[in-house]
Design an enzyme around this catalytic site. Structure first.
Site, PDB file in Angstrom:
ATOM      1  N   ASP A  53       0.856  -1.182   0.000  1.00 62.79           N
ATOM      2  CA  ASP A  53       0.000   0.000   0.000  1.00 62.79           C
ATOM      3  C   ASP A  53       0.891   1.231   0.000  1.00 62.79           C
ATOM      4  O   ASP A  53       1.871   1.293   0.740  1.00 62.79           O
ATOM      5  CB  ASP A  53      -0.873  -0.017   1.266  1.00 62.79           C
TER       6      ASP A  53
ATOM      7  N   ASP B 111      -3.246   4.704  -2.314  1.00 64.50           N
ATOM      8  CA  ASP B 111      -4.366   5.222  -1.530  1.00 64.50           C
ATOM      9  C   ASP B 111      -4.825   6.590  -2.065  1.00 64.50           C
ATOM     10  O   ASP B 111      -3.986   7.479  -2.274  1.00 64.50           O
ATOM     11  CB  ASP B 111      -3.863   5.382  -0.088  1.00 64.50           C
TER      12      ASP B 111
ATOM     13  N   GLU C 148      -6.401   3.904  -6.108  1.00 62.16           N
ATOM     14  CA  GLU C 148      -7.736   4.070  -5.517  1.00 62.16           C
ATOM     15  C   GLU C 148      -8.240   5.460  -5.918  1.00 62.16           C
ATOM     16  O   GLU C 148      -7.618   6.471  -5.588  1.00 62.16           O
ATOM     17  CB  GLU C 148      -7.649   3.965  -3.995  1.00 62.16           C
TER      18      GLU C 148
ATOM     19  N   HIS D 255     -11.277  -3.325   2.965  1.00 66.18           N
ATOM     20  CA  HIS D 255     -11.316  -2.998   4.395  1.00 66.18           C
ATOM     21  C   HIS D 255     -12.197  -1.792   4.705  1.00 66.18           C
ATOM     22  O   HIS D 255     -12.363  -1.444   5.875  1.00 66.18           O
ATOM     23  CB  HIS D 255      -9.887  -2.746   4.875  1.00 66.18           C
ATOM     24  N   ASP D 256     -12.722  -1.131   3.681  1.00 69.05           N
ATOM     25  CA  ASP D 256     -13.606   0.032   3.895  1.00 69.05           C
ATOM     26  C   ASP D 256     -15.072  -0.282   3.605  1.00 69.05           C
ATOM     27  O   ASP D 256     -15.936   0.578   3.800  1.00 69.05           O
ATOM     28  CB  ASP D 256     -13.202   1.189   2.962  1.00 69.05           C
TER      29      ASP D 256
HETATM   30  C1  NOJ Z   1      -8.608   5.049   1.755  1.00 75.97           C
HETATM   31  C2  NOJ Z   1      -8.318   3.866   2.618  1.00 75.97           C
HETATM   32  O1  NOJ Z   1      -8.773   2.708   1.976  1.00 75.97           O
HETATM   33  C3  NOJ Z   1      -9.018   4.105   3.946  1.00 75.97           C
HETATM   34  O2  NOJ Z   1      -9.011   2.978   4.777  1.00 75.97           O
HETATM   35  C4  NOJ Z   1      -8.349   5.279   4.600  1.00 75.97           C
HETATM   36  O3  NOJ Z   1      -9.049   5.621   5.781  1.00 75.97           O
HETATM   37  C5  NOJ Z   1      -8.330   6.505   3.687  1.00 75.97           C
HETATM   38  N1  NOJ Z   1      -7.990   6.192   2.324  1.00 75.97           N
HETATM   39  C6  NOJ Z   1      -7.329   7.504   4.179  1.00 75.97           C
HETATM   40  O4  NOJ Z   1      -6.025   6.992   4.005  1.00 75.97           O
END
Ligand code: NOJ
Length: 558
Positions: free
Chosen positions: A98, A199, A255, A329-330
């Protein structure tokens, strides 16, 4: 279309905190991952994307990094990490790390320096602004609630943080900073990693949105809000590609919240020299009310999902590359979200896997998805750990006086902690995740839903996913074929055709819990049933229509 290893791969995402604890401190760690490599090999995945393992005070579980070149103590040592990389490579599994460079932790030495004085050498590594008319520089809101600006008494200015105030945003306009980031990327690439998941990478450019404010300081109030994909992001990524990425045989996935197919082409078309693929979010936005935030839940309409995924399939074909995902994970657990996690958990999990894995793009499996792990319902808000969830609860219940039960319903549906409960390995205490006290409570359904059980049942979701992964390796049509939506107006069925050279693949999925009959003239030519989530009677007469059971899916090749 060029062939590439990362187009033919399946990726497995590991959220290290919740995967496997080896030392009994209740937190997953790197030796824990090492102990489960055999499991990943059995599933057949080609690549692991490892969520951040760098030094961090854990305000946002590692997405707030205080040292990019050190391993977080909770997770182990650099030696442990090197052993893991070596073992992965020996097992034919690549490792994608990451890369979190939109922001750092406020405990990163760059920020510690930056906040010391206005003329500090690192001041310009971050985005500092004076007050405007006695107020915050802009009205931008943080993604975790509240203002995106934090006032720092020491120098009397505000710094920008699109996420928590412990995650100050880096200033990508600063050449020195960019080169330092590239140096850090090379540090990991030279250790032999196989790529980066980047990210919120489409948020690194802010200048275009900050300037209008600065010009209007004494003029009319202009309501600009921050938007991703600002123009300079493409300059930065081209430079990163030229200076770093192009020098290695790696994969990159950016992302990109709020990205449209046209923008995604700019990021991923090979002749643009930026990234290999993006994570887009449109299909994850279909179960909340339009224009509202994710907590404002509504039922998914399959027709929206069909149109949306189909749009992405056709737009990027020969024009870039996409990733395919249901979870990370989100996001909440997909079987609870778009499937049925009670009476048809196994059937609907397999159907959702099929629907996604037969499309074009690089599929990602989020840990636990392959055994059909479900959302969590903690009865008390005190059991939740996620900063986004806790901030939202605080705002809606304590500041706005909303009914806590209603707020908990949104949390049950959407909290990021749904994905973060410990991986369920077996039916022993704490699901075999840890011998200590888990940092977040285990889902009580682990006695029934766990890896040990899945591996002992030939009809489990695990073995079905294993087959989906194998099929992609066996049939190039799944990777390279084009895509056409069929049965467009059927509200309960998602069906599509893939075509490649002289082959065709037909995918038909009953998305709901009733029996459905569909007419598929193409089936008269169908030769081979590649996979199905029910036992299919091969002598069945399909000329007068195909009768599908609840959540039934089939894939035919002809
Ligand atoms: C995206 C990540 O997937 C998430 O988990 C994170 O809180 C935010 N970006 C900030 O880094």
């Amino acid at each position: 279309m060029g062939t590439e290893w990362w187009k033919e791969s399946v990726v497995y995402q590991i959220y290290p905190r919740s995967f496997k604890d080896s030392n009994g401190d209740g937190i997953g760690d790197i030796p824990g991952i090492l102990s489960k490599l055999k499991y990943l090999k059995l599933l057949g995945v080609d690549v692991v994307w490892l969520s951040p393992v760098y030094k961090s005070p854990n305000d946002d579980n590692g997405y707030d990094i205080s040292n990019y070149q050190m391993i977080m103590d909770d997770f182990g040592t650099m030696r442990d990490w090197e052993t893991l990389l070596e073992a992965m490579h020996q097992n034919g599994i690549r490792l994608v790390m990451d890369l979190v460079v939109n922001h750092t932790s406020d405990e990163h030495s760059w920020f510690v320096e930056s906040r010391k004085s206005k003329d500090n050498l690192y001041r310009d590594y971050y985005i500092w602004r004076p007050a405007v008319n006695g107020k915050e520089p802009t009205d931008w809101r943080s993604f975790f609630g509240g203002s995106a600006w934090e006032y720092d008494k020491h120098t009397g200015e505000y710094y920008l943080h699109l996420f928590s105030k412990k995650q100050p945003d880096l200033n990508w306009e600063n050449n020195k900073l960019r080169n330092q980031i590239y140096g850090m990327m090379k540090f990991w690439l030279d250790k032999g990693i196989d790529g980066f998941r980047m990210d919120v990478i489409n948020m690194i450019s802010k200048k275009a949105y900050l300037e209008p404010y600065e010009n209007f300081i004494n003029g009319p109030v202009v309501n600009y809000s921050f938007k991703p994909n600002a123009p300079r992001v493409h300059d930065f990524l081209k430079e990163m590609n030229q200076k770093v990425l192009s020098k290695y045989d790696i994969m990159t996935v950016g992302e990109c919240p709020d990205v449209t197919p046209d923008q995604a082409k700019r990021f991923t078309k090979p002749d643009c020299h930026e990234l290999n693929m993006v994570f887009q979010f449109e299909h994850m936005d279909l179960d909340h009310r339009k224009g509202k935030d994710k907590w404002d839940i509504k039922q998914l309409d399959l027709m929206d999902l069909k149109e949306n995924l189909s749009k992405w399939q056709t737009a990027l074909h020969n024009n870039g590359w996409n990733s395919l995902y249901w979870g990370n994970h989100d996001q909440p657990r997909i079987v609870s979200r778009f499937g049925n996690d009670t009476s048809y958990r196994v059937e609907s999990a397999k159907m959702l896997g099929t629907l996604l894995h037969m499309m074009q793009g690089t599929p990602y499996i989020y840990q636990g998805e392959e055994i059909g792990m479900t959302n969590i319902h903690y009865s008390s808000i005190n059991d939740y750990k996620d900063i986004e969830t806790l901030n939202m609860y605080e705002k809606q219940v304590n500041d706005e006086g909303m009914d806590p039960h209603k707020v908990m319903d949104s949390i049950y549906a959407k909290s990021r902690d749904n994905a973060r409960t410990p991986m369920q390995w077996d039916d022993t205490k704490n699901a075999g995740f840890t011998s200590g006290n888990p940092w977040i409570k285990v889902n009580p359904n682990y006695k029934k839903i766990n890896v040990k059980q899945a591996l002992s049942d030939n009809h489990s979701i695990f073995y079905y996913y294993q087959k989906l992964v194998q099929l992609r390796k066996q049939y190039k049509i799944i990777v390279y074929g084009d895509y056409r939506l069929i049965l467009r107006n059927e509200p309960h069925i998602f069906a599509y055709l893939r075509t490649w050279k002289n082959q065709r693949l037909l995918v038909v999925c009953n998305f709901y819990g009733n029996n459905e009959k569909v007419m598929l003239p193409q089936l008269s030519e169908a030769k081979k049933l590649l996979i199905s989530n029910y036992v299919v009677d091969q002598s069945e007469n399909i000329k007068d229509g195909l009768c599908l059971k609840p959540y039934e899916c089939r894939v035919y090749l002809f």
